[in-house]
Design a protein around this motif. Structure first.
Motif, PDB file in Angstrom:
ATOM      1  N   LEU A  65       0.827  -1.208   0.000  1.00 14.34           N
ATOM      2  CA  LEU A  65       0.000   0.000   0.000  1.00 14.34           C
ATOM      3  C   LEU A  65       0.861   1.257   0.000  1.00 14.34           C
ATOM      4  O   LEU A  65       0.616   2.197  -0.761  1.00 14.34           O
ATOM      5  N   LYS A  66       1.899   1.279   0.848  1.00 17.15           N
ATOM      6  CA  LYS A  66       2.753   2.457   0.923  1.00 17.15           C
ATOM      7  C   LYS A  66       3.455   2.712  -0.411  1.00 17.15           C
ATOM      8  O   LYS A  66       3.567   3.859  -0.870  1.00 17.15           O
ATOM      9  N   ARG A  67       3.937   1.629  -1.041  1.00 20.67           N
ATOM     10  CA  ARG A  67       4.614   1.799  -2.326  1.00 20.67           C
ATOM     11  C   ARG A  67       3.655   2.323  -3.393  1.00 20.67           C
ATOM     12  O   ARG A  67       4.016   3.172  -4.224  1.00 20.67           O
ATOM     13  N   LYS A  68       2.409   1.848  -3.366  1.00 22.82           N
ATOM     14  CA  LYS A  68       1.415   2.329  -4.328  1.00 22.82           C
ATOM     15  C   LYS A  68       1.091   3.798  -4.098  1.00 22.82           C
ATOM     16  O   LYS A  68       0.895   4.560  -5.054  1.00 22.82           O
ATOM     17  N   VAL A  69       1.026   4.208  -2.826  1.00 21.37           N
ATOM     18  CA  VAL A  69       0.762   5.618  -2.526  1.00 21.37           C
ATOM     19  C   VAL A  69       1.900   6.485  -3.037  1.00 21.37           C
ATOM     20  O   VAL A  69       1.676   7.548  -3.651  1.00 21.37           O
ATOM     21  N   TYR A  70       3.155   6.052  -2.816  1.00 20.99           N
ATOM     22  CA  TYR A  70       4.301   6.814  -3.317  1.00 20.99           C
ATOM     23  C   TYR A  70       4.301   6.893  -4.848  1.00 20.99           C
ATOM     24  O   TYR A  70       4.635   7.933  -5.429  1.00 20.99           O
ATOM     25  N   ALA A  71       3.939   5.798  -5.489  1.00 19.59           N
ATOM     26  CA  ALA A  71       3.877   5.803  -6.952  1.00 19.59           C
ATOM     27  C   ALA A  71       2.805   6.775  -7.452  1.00 19.59           C
ATOM     28  O   ALA A  71       3.013   7.501  -8.431  1.00 19.59           O
ATOM     29  N   ALA A  72       1.650   6.792  -6.767  1.00 15.12           N
ATOM     30  CA  ALA A  72       0.589   7.722  -7.162  1.00 15.12           C
ATOM     31  C   ALA A  72       1.030   9.174  -6.962  1.00 15.12           C
ATOM     32  O   ALA A  72       0.760  10.041  -7.813  1.00 15.12           O
ATOM     33  N   LEU A  73       1.730   9.461  -5.841  1.00 13.36           N
ATOM     34  CA  LEU A  73       2.225  10.820  -5.617  1.00 13.36           C
ATOM     35  C   LEU A  73       3.254  11.219  -6.672  1.00 13.36           C
ATOM     36  O   LEU A  73       3.263  12.371  -7.136  1.00 13.36           O
TER      37      LEU A  73
END
Length: 364
Positions: free
Chosen positions: A210-218
């Motif tokens: 989840l954290k990696r996906k959030v960073y990718a979206a940002l």
């Protein structure tokens, strides 16, 4: 009658004709054509293989769900699909302090841990609390149940045993003299998966993404905002313009300082040897603020650095001797890299044992 071909041997023409005749006779006995008989044999082989795989999966699932039935007897490691209990166990161990190291596996960076630390975590009160939240986790009562619980990880391909290897092994050229990074190993997966305390395992399961996906979206949002720069309000564009100039000026000052420190060292090297360095730790592997400490220092050669280390070791040994005995250190005390040897006849006659300073091994 032609003998059947041996394994790995190409059949002769006569053997092929004999096999075709035998196949035709078997098909005639079964009341089928040759093509129908061949399809029937293929179907039987596929059904038998499917039954064997289903039996193996059922046996593995039974072992995963009821490991307490095998207490007192360590179970072999047979890799299989991820098990919910293994995922819960991996999530628990990921949250524990296993003192992981970074290793290189197939060119990728992975986290590696020692088996004994995972076994200690499974015997800790934290695991009992995790079992209260998830009663399906195996109960640990003896050494065999402890190892069987840990083996859920390799059986579900969540963590596998690895061993250190030479990255240049098998190459014709000589190994390159590269600076070794402490704690960074190049490893490979071992075919024999065991759970001994001195072995190392590497995490293949990385947990929640989840954290990696959030960073990718940002990151995508930032790129999208940069692309739409012409549509920004005028004040925002002016602010970015001034900030970019400020950053370029700061970068220019940094390069000028680096050039000036080299010129200063070259001048002082001949004028007042051994030379003066401005910000001697500027290019060292330290934090940003430590790069500018101290402000200046005289240049030190390799021999001087070794002497300084030896002097520092002697001073620490004398301090240890004084703190232990309450007496000043004798003049004959000598210091090495691994131990402090004190030669004093009166102390030896009293049975005094000199204090020793040992370094912990790298893998502890």
């Amino acid at each position: 009658m032609q003998a059947p071909p041996q394994p790995g041997q190409m059949p002769t023409r006569e053997q092929i004709m004999a096999m075709q005749q035998q196949l035709a006779r078997d098909a005639e006995k079964a009341g089928m054509t040759v093509q129908q008989f061949v399809e029937h044999l293929k179907k039987q082989a596929q059904e038998q293989q499917a039954r064997m795989q289903a039996a193996m999966q059922q046996q593995q699932q039974h072992q995963h769900q009821h490991p307490q039935q095998a207490q007192g007897q360590p179970q072999p490691i047979v890799p299989g699909p991820p098990n919910p209990l293994a995922l819960a166990l991996a999530k628990f161990l990921r949250g524990q302090d296993l003192k992981p190291r970074t290793c290189i596996l197939n060119g990728d960076r992975k986290d590696m841990f020692k088996v004994k630390r995972a076994l200690r975590a499974l015997q800790s009160p934290a695991y009992e609390k995790a079992r209260k939240k998830n009663p399906a986790l195996p109960e640990i009562t003896d050494r065999a149940s402890l190892e069987n619980t840990f083996k859920l990880l390799p059986m579900s391909m969540l963590a596998l045993r690895v061993n250190k290897v030479d990255p240049h092994h098998g190459h014709d050229h000589a190994p390159k003299k590269t600076k070794r990074v402490k704690g960074l190993w190049t490893v490979r997966i071992e075919p024999q998966q065991e759970a001994k305390e001195d072995m190392y395992y590497v995490w293949l399961w990385e947990g929640s993404q989840l954290k990696r996906k959030v960073y990718a979206a940002l990151a995508l949002l930032v790129i999208f905002a940069v692309v739409l720069y012409p549509l920004w309000p005028l004040k925002m564009r002016q602010g970015v313009y001034y900030l970019s100039w400020g950053f370029l000026m700061l970068l220019g000052v940094f390069f000028l300082m680096a050039i000036f420190r080299v010129i200063l060292f070259c001048v002082t090297y001949f004028a007042t040897p051994p030379g003066l360095w401005l910000f001697p730790n500027l290019w060292e592997d330290v934090s940003f603020f430590d790069s500018f400490k101290p402000v200046w220092a005289w240049h030190e050669t390799a021999k001087k650095k070794k002497k300084a280390k030896a002097k520092g070791g002697s001073a620490s040994a004398q301090a240890t001797f004084s703190a232990t005995t309450g007496q000043p250190a004798p003049a004959t005390a000598t210091t090495t890299a691994t131990a402090t040897q004190v030669a004093d006849t009166s102390m030896q006659q009293r049975g005094y044992v000199s204090p020793r300073v040992e370094e912990l091994p790298d893998d502890e």
